[in-house]
Design a protein around this motif. Structure first.
Motif, short mmCIF file in Angstrom:
data_model
loop_
_atom_site.label_atom_id
_atom_site.label_comp_id
_atom_site.label_asym_id
_atom_site.label_seq_id
_atom_site.Cartn_x
_atom_site.Cartn_y
_atom_site.Cartn_z
N GLY A 1 59.93 -10.52 28.35
CA GLY A 1 59.29 -9.89 27.21
C GLY A 1 59.60 -8.41 27.05
N GLY A 2 60.50 -7.90 27.87
CA GLY A 2 60.86 -6.49 27.79
C GLY A 2 62.26 -6.30 27.22
N SER A 3 62.84 -5.19 27.58
CA SER A 3 64.20 -4.88 27.14
C SER A 3 64.85 -4.01 28.21
N ASP A 4 66.06 -3.53 27.91
CA ASP A 4 66.75 -2.66 28.86
C ASP A 4 65.94 -1.39 29.08
N VAL A 5 65.99 -0.87 30.29
CA VAL A 5 65.38 0.41 30.60
C VAL A 5 66.51 1.43 30.54
N LEU A 6 66.49 2.25 29.52
CA LEU A 6 67.60 3.17 29.25
C LEU A 6 67.51 4.44 30.08
N TRP A 7 68.67 4.91 30.51
CA TRP A 7 68.78 6.21 31.14
C TRP A 7 68.66 7.25 30.04
#
Length: 184
Positions: free
Chosen positions: A171-177
């Motif tokens: 249910g999430g997405s990529d964790v962006l730098w």
């Protein structure tokens, strides 16, 4: 392959050597043993990832990969033996295509984070890269087949892609730098 172990505590390694599948012995810190150990560690970490909630098809694919990694350990422990095939590498290429198909293109770097399963996939990816480096090092000093190196290269890519898939599955997405993030 070698004989099945019926006795685990043999004491034959007490002097710092270990037996290979062809009956020869080598130092426990040899390049071959490092490569075997890194592949074994990766397989164990994939086993840990299988403890997480995963899409059923992915679960079966990871179990197949575990079997491939066991085959790779067999190939590495028997100098001159071949177990990893071009077909196994091609299967990973097909999985990469399958799982990449629905992911948005990456425009930024991502952090190894998110859901527990995605984070575990990142752990597996980093161990896979180490195993790949160990296999490359072994190949510089001994003749080995190209398929194990190619397999590990594709598998590390697949594990990266799977981390993205698993974040979405949770249910999430990529964790962006965040390049401009204020650092404390």
């Amino acid at each position: 392959m070698g004989n099945r172990l019926s006795k685990i505590a043999t004491r034959t390694g007490d002097k710092g050597t270990t037996g290979l599948g062809d009956g020869s012995r080598t130092d426990k810190d040899s390049l071959r043993v490092h490569a075997m150990g890194d592949v074994d560690e990766l397989n164990s970490q994939i086993g840990l990832m299988l403890c997480e909630e995963l899409p059923p098809a992915l679960r079966e694919e990871l179990i197949s990969i575990q079997h491939d990694l066991f085959d790779m350990g067999g190939e590495l422990c028997i100098p001159g033996y071949t177990m990893i095939t071009d077909a196994q590498v091609a299967r990973l290429d097909a999985l990469l295509e399958k799982y990449n198909a629905d992911l948005p293109p990456l425009k930024d770097f991502i952090l190894p984070a998110g859901s527990r399963a995605a984070s575990q996939s990142h752990v597996c990816r980093t161990i896979c890269r180490r195993a790949e480096r160990a296999i490359v090092s072994l190949g510089k000093s001994e003749t080995i087949n190209a398929a194990p190196r190619q397999y590990m290269n594709r598998l590390s890519d697949l594990l990266f892609v799977l981390s993205r898939v698993l974040n979405r599955f949770a249910g999430g997405s990529d964790v962006l730098w965040e390049k401009e993030r204020e650092r404390v």
